[in-house]
Every structure is written in C-alpha cells, then in structure tokens.
Scaffold this active site. Structure first.
Site, PDB file in Angstrom:
ATOM      1  N   LYS A  39       0.761  -0.954  -0.183  1.00  0.00           N
ATOM      2  CA  LYS A  39      -0.133  -0.048   0.023  1.00  0.00           C
ATOM      3  C   LYS A  39       0.866   1.511   0.009  1.00  0.00           C
ATOM      4  O   LYS A  39       2.121   1.317   0.407  1.00  0.00           O
ATOM      5  CB  LYS A  39      -0.904   0.010   1.229  1.00  0.00           C
ATOM      6  CG  LYS A  39      -0.232   0.097   2.356  1.00  0.00           C
ATOM      7  CD  LYS A  39      -0.901  -0.058   3.730  1.00  0.00           C
ATOM      8  CE  LYS A  39      -0.429  -0.005   5.046  1.00  0.00           C
ATOM      9  NZ  LYS A  39      -0.980  -0.800   6.081  1.00  0.00           N
ATOM     10  N   ARG A 137     -10.654  -0.420  14.984  1.00  0.00           N
ATOM     11  CA  ARG A 137     -10.579   0.473  13.707  1.00  0.00           C
ATOM     12  C   ARG A 137     -11.585  -0.315  13.101  1.00  0.00           C
ATOM     13  O   ARG A 137     -12.896  -0.127  13.291  1.00  0.00           O
ATOM     14  CB  ARG A 137      -9.092   0.282  13.165  1.00  0.00           C
ATOM     15  CG  ARG A 137      -8.674   1.556  12.108  1.00  0.00           C
ATOM     16  CD  ARG A 137      -7.312   1.445  11.725  1.00  0.00           C
ATOM     17  NE  ARG A 137      -6.780   0.228  11.279  1.00  0.00           N
ATOM     18  CZ  ARG A 137      -5.608   0.131  10.467  1.00  0.00           C
ATOM     19  NH1 ARG A 137      -4.848   0.941  10.691  1.00  0.00           N
ATOM     20  NH2 ARG A 137      -5.349  -0.942   9.917  1.00  0.00           N
ATOM     21  N   HIS A 171      -5.849  -7.514  12.851  1.00  0.00           N
ATOM     22  CA  HIS A 171      -4.789  -6.454  12.921  1.00  0.00           C
ATOM     23  C   HIS A 171      -4.341  -6.191  14.334  1.00  0.00           C
ATOM     24  O   HIS A 171      -5.321  -6.229  15.196  1.00  0.00           O
ATOM     25  CB  HIS A 171      -5.059  -5.307  11.956  1.00  0.00           C
ATOM     26  CG  HIS A 171      -3.797  -4.645  11.657  1.00  0.00           C
ATOM     27  ND1 HIS A 171      -2.608  -5.301  11.241  1.00  0.00           N
ATOM     28  CD2 HIS A 171      -3.721  -3.183  11.606  1.00  0.00           C
ATOM     29  CE1 HIS A 171      -1.861  -4.287  10.939  1.00  0.00           C
ATOM     30  NE2 HIS A 171      -2.295  -3.026  11.188  1.00  0.00           N
ATOM     31  N   ARG A 231       2.005 -10.990   7.082  1.00  0.00           N
ATOM     32  CA  ARG A 231       1.337 -10.180   6.166  1.00  0.00           C
ATOM     33  C   ARG A 231       2.363  -8.656   6.625  1.00  0.00           C
ATOM     34  O   ARG A 231       1.956  -7.793   7.017  1.00  0.00           O
ATOM     35  CB  ARG A 231      -0.014  -9.511   6.800  1.00  0.00           C
ATOM     36  CG  ARG A 231      -0.793  -9.170   5.663  1.00  0.00           C
ATOM     37  CD  ARG A 231      -2.260  -8.839   6.452  1.00  0.00           C
ATOM     38  NE  ARG A 231      -2.454  -8.302   7.544  1.00  0.00           N
ATOM     39  CZ  ARG A 231      -3.209  -8.764   8.686  1.00  0.00           C
ATOM     40  NH1 ARG A 231      -3.791  -9.643   8.654  1.00  0.00           N
ATOM     41  NH2 ARG A 231      -3.175  -7.745   9.813  1.00  0.00           N
ATOM     42  N   TYR A 272      14.454  30.683   7.568  1.00  0.00           N
ATOM     43  CA  TYR A 272      13.286  31.264   8.152  1.00  0.00           C
ATOM     44  C   TYR A 272      13.406  31.313   9.501  1.00  0.00           C
ATOM     45  O   TYR A 272      13.915  30.244  10.233  1.00  0.00           O
ATOM     46  CB  TYR A 272      12.042  30.337   7.594  1.00  0.00           C
ATOM     47  CG  TYR A 272      11.888  30.691   6.113  1.00  0.00           C
ATOM     48  CD1 TYR A 272      11.501  31.864   5.690  1.00  0.00           C
ATOM     49  CD2 TYR A 272      11.686  29.570   5.269  1.00  0.00           C
ATOM     50  CE1 TYR A 272      11.066  32.162   4.325  1.00  0.00           C
ATOM     51  CE2 TYR A 272      11.419  29.659   3.989  1.00  0.00           C
ATOM     52  CZ  TYR A 272      10.879  30.974   3.425  1.00  0.00           C
ATOM     53  OH  TYR A 272      10.466  31.075   2.402  1.00  0.00           O
ATOM     54  N   CYS A 319      13.367  24.436   4.370  1.00  0.00           N
ATOM     55  CA  CYS A 319      12.502  25.021   3.776  1.00  0.00           C
ATOM     56  C   CYS A 319      11.804  24.189   2.777  1.00  0.00           C
ATOM     57  O   CYS A 319      11.981  23.009   2.925  1.00  0.00           O
ATOM     58  CB  CYS A 319      13.159  26.172   2.938  1.00  0.00           C
ATOM     59  SG  CYS A 319      14.234  27.193   3.841  1.00  0.00           S
ATOM     60  N   ASP A 321      11.799  23.539  -0.563  1.00  0.00           N
ATOM     61  CA  ASP A 321      12.589  23.177  -1.534  1.00  0.00           C
ATOM     62  C   ASP A 321      14.331  22.908  -1.256  1.00  0.00           C
ATOM     63  O   ASP A 321      14.756  22.373  -1.970  1.00  0.00           O
ATOM     64  CB  ASP A 321      12.538  23.930  -2.705  1.00  0.00           C
ATOM     65  CG  ASP A 321      11.096  24.382  -2.884  1.00  0.00           C
ATOM     66  OD1 ASP A 321      10.470  23.420  -3.091  1.00  0.00           O
ATOM     67  OD2 ASP A 321      10.681  25.620  -3.365  1.00  0.00           O
TER      68      ASP A 321
HETATM   69  C1  LIG Z   1      -0.306  -1.796   6.680  1.00  0.00           C
HETATM   70  C2  LIG Z   1      -0.693  -3.071   7.290  1.00  0.00           C
HETATM   71  C3  LIG Z   1       0.019  -3.921   7.568  1.00  0.00           C
HETATM   72  C4  LIG Z   1       1.652  -4.004   7.270  1.00  0.00           C
HETATM   73  O1  LIG Z   1       2.129  -3.228   8.538  1.00  0.00           O
HETATM   74  P1  LIG Z   1       3.510  -3.408   8.941  1.00  0.00           P
HETATM   75  O2  LIG Z   1       3.742  -2.605  10.415  1.00  0.00           O
HETATM   76  O3  LIG Z   1       4.090  -2.458   7.812  1.00  0.00           O
HETATM   77  O4  LIG Z   1       4.110  -4.720   8.828  1.00  0.00           O
HETATM   78  C5  LIG Z   1      -0.539  -5.328   7.792  1.00  0.00           C
HETATM   79  N1  LIG Z   1      -1.852  -5.498   7.805  1.00  0.00           N
HETATM   80  C6  LIG Z   1      -2.579  -4.581   7.810  1.00  0.00           C
HETATM   81  C7  LIG Z   1      -4.103  -4.547   7.946  1.00  0.00           C
HETATM   82  C8  LIG Z   1      -2.309  -3.165   7.529  1.00  0.00           C
HETATM   83  O5  LIG Z   1      -3.038  -2.143   7.483  1.00  0.00           O
END
Ligand SMILES: *Cc1c(COP(=O)(O)O)cnc(C)c1O
Length: 389
Positions: A39, A137, A171, A231, A272, A319, A321
């Site tokens: 992602k 979530r 998760h 994952r 700045y 800054c 850039d």
């Molecule tokens: C982003 C994500 C992961 C990967 O997480 P890491 O901490 O980068 O391993 C796995 N599962 C879900 C649902 C996620 O959103």
C-alpha cells in the site's frame, strides 16, 4: 549519473528487497503464505516495481489500501492475488470482480451491499473477513459481550450469495512493542481471533482457506501467530529495530547534492525564523531537498545528513525546497557532491526518532518530484519520475 539526476533522488535497492524477502521466507518456512504489503506506493518505494520483484520471487499475495492502488498493479503486469485492506465504494465492485481483486469485508452492512452489487454484476467477489480483536478500527466487533453477535454477523456475511469467503484476518495494535502489557494485549488479541475463527468454522462446517494476522511485529516476535499467511510491510523494506535484528537491509536511500557552498561571518542567522546563529566563521552548504520532497520540517536544526567525508549537521529551518548543512568541519566537500538524507549510511530510524515519528512516515513522505532510481543485480535498471513531465 547524468546531471538531471543531480538534485534529489531515491535509490531503491531491489537486491536488498530480494534479500529481505528471502530472509523472511526462510523464517516463515515453505508452508506459510507470504503477503507483501505494498500500500501507499509500497511505502514510497514504487508499488509496481516492488510487486514485480515479489511476484518473480514467488510471494503469494499482495495487499493495498484502495481499488486505485490495486488497479495500478493490475495494469502493470501483476497477476498474483491482491487484497484491498481498506474501503472500496459499492460502485467499484464490478471492477474488483473483473480484475480478480479480493476485498476485505469489515461489517455485515458492507457484506450485504457487496453481495447485492456482485449479484447485479453477475459475478462472485472474493472476500477476506476482518475481525476487530482490539485494534478498534475496522472489522467485526467480537470483544467481550460482542462475541456472539460478531460470530453470527461473520457467518451471515460469509453465506451471502455473490461472495466467496476465502480468508479471515485481524490486525494487531502493539505487536511491535515488547513491554509486558503489550505482549499480554497481543496474545489476548490472538486468542480472541482464534476463538472467533473456530466458532465461525464450527457453525459453517467449513474452514477458511487463509487465516492471517501477523504484521511486522508479529512476524518478528510471535512465530505461533503465523497461521496460513503472514502480512509484513515494514520488515520487507528493511526498517526498524526488528529488521536490524533479523539482518534485513534498508531498501531506500534518499540522496541529494550540495548545490552551493557559502562562508558566513560569526553572528549570521540562517533561514526562516532565524533558528540558527553562526557561532564563528562557518561554511554552509545548501542542499536542494526540503519538506516538499518529504524531508520533514519538524527535523529542522536537529538532524544530521551524511556526506562522503562524514556527518554534516543540518542548520536552521528546513524550507519547502532546500535546507542548509554545516560543512565547517568537512573542508573536502565540494559543490556537486552527494549527500545522504537517509539510507544505508544514515539510518532512517535515527531521523524518525529525531522527528518524533516512525520510519513508515519518512519513507511514505518522499514526494512525487523525487526521482526513483531502481537497482537490480547490482546495476541501475530503471528511473521513474512521477511528475507529468
Ligand atoms: C499496513 C498493514 C500491514 C503491514 O504493517 P507493517 O507494520 O508495515 O508490517 C499489515 N496489515 C494491515 C491490515 C495493514 O493495514
């Protein structure tokens, strides 16, 4: 490298990615599937290129956040299964079916919508059920008194026409933290997930083909939680303490060049906000990398970049850039020399800590005007600029 590259660019070491994949594959063994999380443009590394390597190496699944991210991969040669972890609007279900994209289903209402739309399209949508075991979530709420209703909801969702329930997942909130309370919480999440899966499978008289929950923290710390598939995201890209412990390598090195060198009198204030005052006569380099390139302003006056001859403290506000680096103690550095913002010689973990954030945010922040330069088998193989030039 030719002069057009001599601004700011990100070197993406696909050999390091391959090393990380193979190392993780050895760790999980041949019977656990490997889902690579790609992602957010593969955490800034280029989803098409990263997916290409993972597909070639025999990874089993990919995950993205949106249908657009999935379609980018489908349109660029990715034939392996893709799971969308996030929300997909109803109108896109036909597209998911046409392109064999798997969708996470997070509640019964969504399952019912997707079912109706799949039937209307005359196809079958492959889904993975998401269980909320304490991340709070997305997902079917199954904690405490919600257990029965959660299980019933999942069973109903899985039985809807037009949906094929291939997988179920959850998760973790703190699998990457090693204190006692976090370990207890992660184990409780896993235990709840196991009970939910078992209850659903018993009611349905059918097993899920793919049960998964192990993100980076769990891949590193909880072998017993690998189930049918892991994952990981961050581990694959080689960042964080766990990656270092497992001998993984950082895939991205963000580089810039010294565009100008100036000498300032004592008392000169820099950039700045006049955050920095020269304590003595000093040599200052200007590098063309600022917060619009992804070099966060919160790092101003508190981080160090790496030159070929040693570390150069960053001075004054960063800054949009460009920013300034202190070359007073590095007389060898010349205009045109390369400077590493983060990567192989300047760990992104250090910068992340100085910015009060995590490596994820720094690599994802590298913006589209930063050219990605890809290396494979030790050679440069591709340059990609995401600007519409
Ligand atoms: C982003 C994500 C992961 C990967 O997480 P890491 O901490 O980068 O391993 C796995 N599962 C879900 C649902 C996620 O959103």
């Amino acid at each position: 490298m030719e002069s057009t590259l001599k601004r700011t660019w990100a070197e993406i070491d696909l050999d390091a990615l391959e090393h990380n994949y193979r190392t993780l594959r050895r760790r999980i063994g041949p019977h656990v599937k490997f889902l690579g999380v790609v992602k957010a443009d593969a955490y800034g590394h280029g989803a098409v290129q990263v997916s290409g390597v993972l597909q070639e190496l025999g990874a089993d699944y990919l995950a993205v956040s949106s249908v657009d991210e999935a379609m980018e991969l489908r349109n660029h040669g990715t034939t392996m299964p893709i799971l969308i972890l996030g929300h997909t609007p109803l109108e896109q279900v036909g597209k998911l079916i046409d392109h064999k994209i798997t969708q996470a289903v997070t509640c019964l209402a969504k399952a019912e919508e997707y079912s109706r739309e799949a039937l209307r399209c005359g196809g079958e949508l492959t889904i993975h059920i998401k269980v909320d075991t304490g991340m709070s979530r997305l997902g079917f709420l199954c904690e405490g008194e919600h257990f029965e209703s959660g299980v019933t909801g999942i069973c109903t969702a899985c039985g809807l026409p037009g949906l094929r329930a291939e997988g179920i997942f959850t998760h973790f909130a703190v699998s990457d933290e090693e204190d006692e309370e976090s370990v207890r919480y992660t184990k409780a999440q896993f235990s709840l997930f196991s009970r939910v899966v078992e209850a659903v499978e018993t009611v349905r008289g059918q097993r899920f083909a793919i049960r998964h929950c192990a993100n980076t923290g769990a891949v590193a710390c909880y072998q017993e939680m690998y189930l049918d598939m892991v994952r990981p995201g961050l581990l694959l890209y080689g960042y964080g303490a766990f990656a270092q412990r497992l001998g993984l390598r950082p895939v991205m090195t963000l580089k810039t060049t010294v565009s100008t060198i100036k000498v300032y009198d004592p008392g000169t204030t820099v950039s700045y906000g006049r955050l920095y005052t020269a304590p003595a006569t000093m040599v200052m380099g200007v590098v063309p990398c600022g917060y619009a390139d992804g070099f966060m302003r919160s790092l101003s006056n508190r981080c160090t970049l790496m030159t070929e001859y040693g570390p150069a403290p960053q001075r004054g506000r960063i800054c949009m850039d460009m920013c300034m680096i202190d070359l007073t103690d590095l007389p060898e550095v010349q205009v045109g020399d390369e400077v590493e913002i983060f990567g192989k010689n300047n760990p992104v973990e250090t910068l992340a800590e100085q910015a009060g954030t995590i490596p994820y945010e720094l690599v994802c922040a590298v913006s589209k005007r930063v050219m990605r330069v890809y290396f494979r088998h030790g050679r440069e193989v591709e340059r990609e600029l995401l600007l519409r030039v």
